[in-house]
Design a protein around this motif. Sequence first.
Motif, mmCIF file in Angstrom:
data_model
loop_
_atom_site.group_PDB
_atom_site.id
_atom_site.type_symbol
_atom_site.label_atom_id
_atom_site.label_comp_id
_atom_site.label_asym_id
_atom_site.label_seq_id
_atom_site.Cartn_x
_atom_site.Cartn_y
_atom_site.Cartn_z
ATOM 1 N N ARG A 210 10.108 22.386 -4.333
ATOM 2 C CA ARG A 210 9.636 21.364 -5.280
ATOM 3 C C ARG A 210 9.344 20.052 -4.569
ATOM 4 O O ARG A 210 9.895 19.772 -3.507
ATOM 5 C CB ARG A 210 10.719 21.106 -6.327
ATOM 6 C CG ARG A 210 10.756 22.133 -7.410
ATOM 7 C CD ARG A 210 11.897 21.841 -8.348
ATOM 8 N NE ARG A 210 11.851 22.759 -9.477
ATOM 9 C CZ ARG A 210 11.167 22.533 -10.580
ATOM 10 N NH1 ARG A 210 10.470 21.431 -10.729
ATOM 11 N NH2 ARG A 210 11.182 23.412 -11.559
ATOM 12 N N LEU B 11 19.269 12.789 -0.190
ATOM 13 C CA LEU B 11 18.218 13.505 0.554
ATOM 14 C C LEU B 11 18.064 12.864 1.938
ATOM 15 O O LEU B 11 17.825 13.560 2.927
ATOM 16 C CB LEU B 11 16.891 13.454 -0.207
ATOM 17 C CG LEU B 11 16.836 14.267 -1.500
ATOM 18 C CD1 LEU B 11 15.524 14.007 -2.243
ATOM 19 C CD2 LEU B 11 16.985 15.764 -1.211
ATOM 20 N N VAL C 33 16.992 24.091 -12.124
ATOM 21 C CA VAL C 33 16.420 22.766 -11.871
ATOM 22 C C VAL C 33 15.402 22.423 -12.965
ATOM 23 O O VAL C 33 15.422 21.326 -13.519
ATOM 24 C CB VAL C 33 15.758 22.713 -10.473
ATOM 25 C CG1 VAL C 33 15.097 21.364 -10.247
ATOM 26 C CG2 VAL C 33 16.787 22.995 -9.393
ATOM 27 N N ASN D 8 6.652 18.751 -0.429
ATOM 28 C CA ASN D 8 7.800 19.489 -0.962
ATOM 29 C C ASN D 8 8.997 19.412 -0.017
ATOM 30 O O ASN D 8 8.839 19.404 1.202
ATOM 31 C CB ASN D 8 7.450 20.964 -1.163
ATOM 32 C CG ASN D 8 6.393 21.140 -2.231
ATOM 33 O OD1 ASN D 8 6.423 20.462 -3.258
ATOM 34 N ND2 ASN D 8 5.441 22.023 -1.981
ATOM 35 N N ASP E 29 21.389 23.803 -3.842
ATOM 36 C CA ASP E 29 20.355 23.661 -4.881
ATOM 37 C C ASP E 29 18.963 23.729 -4.267
ATOM 38 O O ASP E 29 18.053 24.356 -4.817
ATOM 39 C CB ASP E 29 20.511 22.308 -5.606
ATOM 40 C CG ASP E 29 21.636 22.330 -6.629
ATOM 41 O OD1 ASP E 29 22.045 23.432 -7.008
ATOM 42 O OD2 ASP E 29 22.104 21.245 -7.018
ATOM 43 N N LEU E 30 18.784 23.065 -3.129
ATOM 44 C CA LEU E 30 17.470 23.029 -2.485
ATOM 45 C C LEU E 30 17.058 24.415 -2.007
ATOM 46 O O LEU E 30 15.898 24.811 -2.115
ATOM 47 C CB LEU E 30 17.488 22.073 -1.286
ATOM 48 C CG LEU E 30 17.604 20.570 -1.579
ATOM 49 C CD1 LEU E 30 17.885 19.796 -0.301
ATOM 50 C CD2 LEU E 30 16.332 20.053 -2.238
ATOM 51 N N TYR F 281 16.142 15.185 -10.431
ATOM 52 C CA TYR F 281 17.194 16.186 -10.641
ATOM 53 C C TYR F 281 18.541 15.701 -10.105
ATOM 54 O O TYR F 281 19.532 15.645 -10.844
ATOM 55 C CB TYR F 281 16.785 17.499 -9.970
ATOM 56 C CG TYR F 281 17.849 18.571 -10.029
ATOM 57 C CD1 TYR F 281 18.166 19.177 -11.247
ATOM 58 C CD2 TYR F 281 18.528 18.971 -8.880
ATOM 59 C CE1 TYR F 281 19.145 20.153 -11.308
ATOM 60 C CE2 TYR F 281 19.504 19.954 -8.939
ATOM 61 C CZ TYR F 281 19.818 20.540 -10.146
ATOM 62 O OH TYR F 281 20.788 21.496 -10.214
ATOM 63 N N PHE F 282 18.576 15.328 -8.834
ATOM 64 C CA PHE F 282 19.857 14.857 -8.278
ATOM 65 C C PHE F 282 20.245 13.508 -8.889
ATOM 66 O O PHE F 282 21.424 13.174 -8.980
ATOM 67 C CB PHE F 282 19.778 14.750 -6.751
ATOM 68 C CG PHE F 282 19.661 16.085 -6.068
ATOM 69 C CD1 PHE F 282 20.584 17.092 -6.327
ATOM 70 C CD2 PHE F 282 18.627 16.344 -5.180
ATOM 71 C CE1 PHE F 282 20.472 18.336 -5.721
ATOM 72 C CE2 PHE F 282 18.504 17.586 -4.566
ATOM 73 C CZ PHE F 282 19.428 18.581 -4.836
ATOM 74 N N VAL G 87 24.142 20.042 -2.575
ATOM 75 C CA VAL G 87 22.743 19.615 -2.592
ATOM 76 C C VAL G 87 21.890 20.624 -1.819
ATOM 77 O O VAL G 87 20.842 21.077 -2.288
ATOM 78 C CB VAL G 87 22.603 18.192 -1.989
ATOM 79 C CG1 VAL G 87 21.134 17.821 -1.810
ATOM 80 C CG2 VAL G 87 23.290 17.163 -2.876
ATOM 81 N N GLU H 215 16.168 27.065 -4.995
ATOM 82 C CA GLU H 215 14.960 26.822 -5.783
ATOM 83 C C GLU H 215 13.712 27.362 -5.084
ATOM 84 O O GLU H 215 13.373 26.965 -3.978
ATOM 85 C CB GLU H 215 14.822 25.311 -6.034
ATOM 86 C CG GLU H 215 13.736 24.936 -6.993
ATOM 87 C CD GLU H 215 14.004 25.359 -8.432
ATOM 88 O OE1 GLU H 215 15.125 25.812 -8.721
ATOM 89 O OE2 GLU H 215 13.083 25.246 -9.248
ATOM 90 N N ASP I 225 10.599 15.527 -8.053
ATOM 91 C CA ASP I 225 11.439 16.382 -8.897
ATOM 92 C C ASP I 225 12.890 16.292 -8.465
ATOM 93 O O ASP I 225 13.803 16.226 -9.286
ATOM 94 C CB ASP I 225 10.978 17.847 -8.789
ATOM 95 C CG ASP I 225 9.773 18.122 -9.674
ATOM 96 O OD1 ASP I 225 9.191 17.148 -10.181
ATOM 97 O OD2 ASP I 225 9.416 19.303 -9.841
ATOM 98 N N TRP I 226 13.089 16.300 -7.150
ATOM 99 C CA TRP I 226 14.469 16.280 -6.652
ATOM 100 C C TRP I 226 15.128 14.927 -6.891
ATOM 101 O O TRP I 226 16.331 14.849 -7.145
ATOM 102 C CB TRP I 226 14.513 16.654 -5.164
ATOM 103 C CG TRP I 226 14.177 18.093 -4.927
ATOM 104 C CD1 TRP I 226 13.104 18.582 -4.265
ATOM 105 C CD2 TRP I 226 14.925 19.236 -5.371
ATOM 106 N NE1 TRP I 226 13.114 19.962 -4.268
ATOM 107 C CE2 TRP I 226 14.232 20.386 -4.943
ATOM 108 C CE3 TRP I 226 16.107 19.402 -6.096
ATOM 109 C CZ2 TRP I 226 14.677 21.671 -5.210
ATOM 110 C CZ3 TRP I 226 16.551 20.691 -6.361
ATOM 111 C CH2 TRP I 226 15.837 21.812 -5.921
#
Lengths: 217, 502
Positions: A83, A40, B11, A55, A75-76, A91-92, A72, A79, A87-88
């Motif tokens: 989030r 990130l 997710v 978020n 995915d971001l 998740y990652f 990455v 969603e 959470d990330w």
Amino acid sequence: MLVRTERLADELYLLAHDETSGRPLLPDRLAGLALAAALLGELGLTGLIAVRDGNVVVVEGSLPEIGLIGNVMCDLEVEKPPRPVRDWLEYFGQHANRSVASRLVASGVLVRRPSRLPLRPVRLVPADLNSAAVVAATLVTDLVRSRRLEARSAMLAGLVRATRLDRDHPMFFEVRDQPAVQQHLDATLAEISPPFLGELLRQTEAAIASAVATHRI
Amino acid sequence: MSETDSPPSAVSQALASNRLGISQVVFFVLASIAPLLVTAGLVPSAFAATGLTGVPIAFVIVAVVLAVFSIGYVAMARHVTNAGAFYALITKGLGRPLGVGGALVALTAYNLLQVAVYGMIGPQLGSYAADNFGLNASWWVWSLLVWAVVTTLGLVRVEISGKLLGVLSSIELLVILALTAKGLTHPAGGHQSFHALSLTDLTATGLGPLLAIAILGFVGFEQTAVYSEEVRDARRTIPRATFLTLGGIAVIYAACSFALTDYYGGQVVNVAQTQSSSMLFALAPGLVASTARTLFLTSLFAAALAFHNACWRYTFSLGREGVLPSAFGRTRSTGVPRVASLAQSMIGLAAIVLTVAAGWDPVNQLFYWAGTTGGFGILILLAVTSLAIVSYFRRDARDESVLARRYAPALAAIALGTMVWLCADNYATLLGVGPTSRAAIWLPSSFAIAAVIGIGWALILKAHSPQTYAVIGLGPESAAHRVPVFSPPANLADTHTSEGSR
């Protein structure tokens, strides 16, 4: 020839593994959380993402990326609703170890070395033993001399401290628990740009402490 | 955790798959409750010390009170980070000074429980080794051996033991059920007597101590909330795990202690005073008893480890906040909080050495006195936490039902407060000593001293370290809530600033 990497997660991965055996120096989950923060961080450093109201959001008009960073980003973006950072990180963090290792193999920094013993997994070790040493030495020198740290180096130093790699990694013996060094790092991180990188680091520290407290490391 | 509309995204699914389900939470918690330690170790002590046969009814009363308490407890735990710690809830509800006071009371109580286990495990392991392997050594040799193992496990990766302890707890429950069934089918004099279930036996003098001992049997149930951040759906999993654990062990405790009164009849108090823990095993001689005796040791060991972990979790959380020295909040890169864990070990060692040096009886003084006093401390915390829950929801209802935010915690506060009073008033009976005994004054007073020190320390922090004061109660999460401050240049180094921002 020394193959160098200048990506945050790659550098953290190299520091978090033994350079000769490829053995991880951190427990799985803690390494995953820190590598997720580093991924990130890479996106944050290039201005592709931002943190709004806690978020993670993809900055509008960001050009599509390829490879791990592209995945990455994807995915971001998919969603909805956005989030929170934590959470990330979780998740990652589940796959960050493996995916960052694959990226390092693809770029030639790590190589696969079959184990001499049967039934042992293939080890991933630096193609050049100096790869990790260079990363550590550069960072330690900057910290010891109180040089102005670039945002990427400051993030790396922050993640090394959050995972306590500085406590046990032999290269960091000069800086561990040194008040002047820690203060220099704190001052740099307090002014880091973009500022949400500081929040990302604090969330990572909290996630790691929480994992330790609930025995899930 | 954020919630998303159905269908869950990739997710959400990935995050859920990595989290704990209800059975895992129950297993973690059962390991720290150590049901066999309670039924074989605590129940005979309860009969012996109070001379009352109403132990089964005491378990039922306490379970009902704790269930009422839990309605508000799990509701508030949803809105509070670091929810597993009572002091986090007290901080949110009643303010930071009382929060730190509560933290020190909790630290004292859990430490007493931790050292209590060493008082029981040494003699038990000693007699087990003498009977089975012909090894003879003093109780403290065995206690020190267990201490060394707990210390070592505390310093290596801590999560290795979780699943194993879960399996052991499950077998423990089966063995307790087998012993209970045997006791119930072989009543004294050949016919069932329900005298132990009658309330007439309970006088005010005996009731407080009996309830305090019963509370001790449930200590550990509150740990469900520790996993709030780690479960798939905190809104459902934590309440279910809490009520399932409470209900399950209440039935088992009540049935097992009733089986003892049934089997021994009018002799139950006498037998308890002479036979102690072997009175339970005597229900079913043979394989079940020998299995139970072995499991009693693993149960004691599980409890030693669980209390060790609960203790360092508190010191670690307080160290992260900066309420205790920050060294307690640091880990090695292996994720082990070395200083916090070693500090617990040192307290355990000190307690064993002190007991030997003073010539105290390990079972009576170290196990029973320290254990019941620890239980009394938890009782105080439960009562204060109930008030905190009422106060917290008075300011912000947070979409919780009026039952969860007002009636249940208020009722729990009254019931638990009464229990605290009954217990404090009859502390000598609880310890089984004369009314002028110094132990009966100083042991319960230790919590008042801890609370006063905590409140004073919080006020000092408020004046001298507002950054630390601001994050009191947040525990491991405190890092996420610190406001970054620009530190002065290194030549104006002020260690306090750098400590505060770690």
